[in-house]
Enzyme design. Sequence first.
Site, PDB file in Angstrom:
ATOM      1  N   SER A  10      24.021  40.843  25.980  1.00  0.00           N
ATOM      2  CA  SER A  10      22.751  40.429  26.598  1.00  0.00           C
ATOM      3  C   SER A  10      21.871  41.623  26.955  1.00  0.00           C
ATOM      4  CB  SER A  10      23.008  39.579  27.850  1.00  0.00           C
ATOM      5  OG  SER A  10      23.554  40.384  28.874  1.00  0.00           O
ATOM      6  N   SER A 136      35.402  52.205  26.700  1.00  0.00           N
ATOM      7  CA  SER A 136      35.953  52.695  27.961  1.00  0.00           C
ATOM      8  C   SER A 136      34.832  53.405  28.698  1.00  0.00           C
ATOM      9  CB  SER A 136      37.140  53.615  27.652  1.00  0.00           C
ATOM     10  OG  SER A 136      37.605  54.268  28.797  1.00  0.00           O
ATOM     11  N   TYR A 150      36.343  50.450  39.140  1.00  0.00           N
ATOM     12  CA  TYR A 150      35.838  50.673  37.777  1.00  0.00           C
ATOM     13  C   TYR A 150      36.744  51.655  37.027  1.00  0.00           C
ATOM     14  CZ  TYR A 150      32.523  51.729  34.021  1.00  0.00           C
ATOM     15  OH  TYR A 150      31.923  51.895  32.791  1.00  0.00           O
ATOM     16  N   LYS A 154      39.026  51.041  33.662  1.00  0.00           N
ATOM     17  CA  LYS A 154      38.801  51.770  32.410  1.00  0.00           C
ATOM     18  C   LYS A 154      40.019  52.626  32.037  1.00  0.00           C
ATOM     19  CE  LYS A 154      34.652  50.274  31.347  1.00  0.00           C
ATOM     20  NZ  LYS A 154      34.384  49.472  30.162  1.00  0.00           N
TER      21      LYS A 154
HETATM   22  P1  NAP Z   1      24.983  46.236  30.955  1.00  0.00           P
HETATM   23  O1  NAP Z   1      23.645  46.424  30.345  1.00  0.00           O
HETATM   24  O2  NAP Z   1      25.090  45.758  32.349  1.00  0.00           O
HETATM   25  O3  NAP Z   1      25.844  45.341  29.967  1.00  0.00           O
HETATM   26  C1  NAP Z   1      27.042  44.748  30.356  1.00  0.00           C
HETATM   27  C2  NAP Z   1      27.223  43.516  29.500  1.00  0.00           C
HETATM   28  O4  NAP Z   1      28.500  42.940  29.822  1.00  0.00           O
HETATM   29  C3  NAP Z   1      26.163  42.453  29.779  1.00  0.00           C
HETATM   30  O5  NAP Z   1      25.797  41.866  28.555  1.00  0.00           O
HETATM   31  C4  NAP Z   1      26.896  41.449  30.640  1.00  0.00           C
HETATM   32  O6  NAP Z   1      26.442  40.130  30.490  1.00  0.00           O
HETATM   33  C5  NAP Z   1      28.267  41.549  29.993  1.00  0.00           C
HETATM   34  N1  NAP Z   1      29.308  40.891  30.784  1.00  0.00           N
HETATM   35  C6  NAP Z   1      29.630  41.063  32.079  1.00  0.00           C
HETATM   36  N2  NAP Z   1      30.624  40.223  32.398  1.00  0.00           N
HETATM   37  C7  NAP Z   1      30.923  39.500  31.297  1.00  0.00           C
HETATM   38  C8  NAP Z   1      31.846  38.477  30.986  1.00  0.00           C
HETATM   39  N3  NAP Z   1      32.689  37.984  31.915  1.00  0.00           N
HETATM   40  N4  NAP Z   1      31.887  37.997  29.719  1.00  0.00           N
HETATM   41  C9  NAP Z   1      31.043  38.464  28.766  1.00  0.00           C
HETATM   42  N5  NAP Z   1      30.125  39.410  28.997  1.00  0.00           N
HETATM   43  C10 NAP Z   1      30.073  39.925  30.257  1.00  0.00           C
HETATM   44  O7  NAP Z   1      25.768  47.636  30.958  1.00  0.00           O
HETATM   45  P2  NAP Z   1      26.170  48.658  29.772  1.00  0.00           P
HETATM   46  O8  NAP Z   1      25.984  49.997  30.333  1.00  0.00           O
HETATM   47  O9  NAP Z   1      25.526  48.287  28.508  1.00  0.00           O
HETATM   48  O10 NAP Z   1      27.736  48.373  29.684  1.00  0.00           O
HETATM   49  C11 NAP Z   1      28.407  48.087  28.482  1.00  0.00           C
HETATM   50  C12 NAP Z   1      29.778  48.734  28.505  1.00  0.00           C
HETATM   51  O11 NAP Z   1      29.626  50.153  28.551  1.00  0.00           O
HETATM   52  C13 NAP Z   1      30.603  48.369  29.740  1.00  0.00           C
HETATM   53  O12 NAP Z   1      31.951  48.166  29.359  1.00  0.00           O
HETATM   54  C14 NAP Z   1      30.490  49.603  30.614  1.00  0.00           C
HETATM   55  O13 NAP Z   1      31.576  49.760  31.476  1.00  0.00           O
HETATM   56  C15 NAP Z   1      30.451  50.698  29.555  1.00  0.00           C
HETATM   57  N6  NAP Z   1      29.909  51.973  30.016  1.00  0.00           N
HETATM   58  C16 NAP Z   1      28.621  52.064  30.464  1.00  0.00           C
HETATM   59  C17 NAP Z   1      28.158  53.297  30.905  1.00  0.00           C
HETATM   60  C18 NAP Z   1      26.759  53.489  31.446  1.00  0.00           C
HETATM   61  O14 NAP Z   1      26.464  54.559  31.996  1.00  0.00           O
HETATM   62  N7  NAP Z   1      25.872  52.537  31.303  1.00  0.00           N
HETATM   63  C19 NAP Z   1      29.002  54.419  30.903  1.00  0.00           C
HETATM   64  C20 NAP Z   1      30.294  54.270  30.442  1.00  0.00           C
HETATM   65  C21 NAP Z   1      30.744  53.040  29.988  1.00  0.00           C
HETATM   66  P3  NAP Z   1      25.639  39.294  31.594  1.00  0.00           P
HETATM   67  O15 NAP Z   1      24.191  39.533  31.280  1.00  0.00           O
HETATM   68  O16 NAP Z   1      26.068  37.885  31.377  1.00  0.00           O
HETATM   69  O17 NAP Z   1      26.052  39.810  32.943  1.00  0.00           O
END
Ligand code: NAP
Length: 290
Positions: A10, A136, A150, A154
């Site tokens: 999303s 991760s 968190y 991870k």
């Molecule tokens: P984001 O924009 O908040 O995206 C997270 C996504 O996960 C959203 O689409 C959210 O959907 C979905 N989600 C949450 N709970 C869910 C569930 N129960 N079932 C299915 N989907 C679910 O954040 P992002 O940064 O892109 O994160 C993506 C991944 O990257 C995550 O695993 C995060 O830990 C990892 N990551 C991010 C960063 C960073 O700095 N941004 C750094 C390291 C790792 P909804 O809209 O329904 O909530």
Amino acid sequence: MSNIIITGCSSGIGFATAVMLAKNKNVVFATMRHPSRYQELQDIADNKNLPIIILPLDVTDDNSIKNAISQILFYTDKIDVLVNNAGIGTLGSVEELPIEDFIGQMDTNFIGTVRCTKAVLPHMRKKKSGCIINISSVGGRLFNYFNAPYSASKAAVEAFSECLAMEVLPFGIRVAVVEPGVIDTPLQDKCKSQIKETSYPNLQRCVAFFSAARDHHVPPDVVAETILKIVNGESTRFRNPTGPDSLPFLGFRASMSDEDWIAGADIDEETWISMMKGMHLDVRKYLTRF
Ligand code: NAP
């Protein structure tokens, strides 16, 4: 051309990855919890004629995963790649965060990855091919204060992925881990919006660190590119630190003993600010008192 399932499309990394993989001639099954609330990905797919099929999938719900996989196997007889991307986070002290935050992050970030992996494995094992890419985080290898649920979730993904990689190797299935640094997505705002009053003054340092790191505005496309390279076979590495700050952060942590790392949590503010400056992080303007 591969048939690829991505969870959590999303927004952020999942969204960017769906678009990039589809633009590179892959068929993408872009899943999300509530497709009806998010029209943007469908609009891009329609306008650019991209092979993106959007399906509902909640990684905490076995039935939802089962339904999504059955629908995907109705479209195609082969699932080549699963990208376990869905994730949530919070910032706060172990004492003050509710137990539900620990359970919720474990359930989504770790068990969600396990659930989706188990759902595709019988299919990939029978086909004797496949690739599972687990998102991760640098936070899965570098453990910092106020990030316990968190980081623990991870770190579990990291351990799980390494065990899995060894189990499935004889069946021609590959596992890779992507470890982004701080990426400019909605995740940080979601984490910060949940911060409550605290008895832990150093929580402000953690928030200032993430805010300053986000000022570098690393777009989610950077992570999508890493995932594309894994899918294409251009990267054959198991661990894939991603983003300009990932290797410097991991290198900084590796340069000191566990004891020195932990002792760093109690240094005076000016020393901490200049240490952060050494990492190109301007934290001072974000040091607001709680
Ligand atoms: P984001 O924009 O908040 O995206 C997270 C996504 O996960 C959203 O689409 C959210 O959907 C979905 N989600 C949450 N709970 C869910 C569930 N129960 N079932 C299915 N989907 C679910 O954040 P992002 O940064 O892109 O994160 C993506 C991944 O990257 C995550 O695993 C995060 O830990 C990892 N990551 C991010 C960063 C960073 O700095 N941004 C750094 C390291 C790792 P909804 O809209 O329904 O909530």
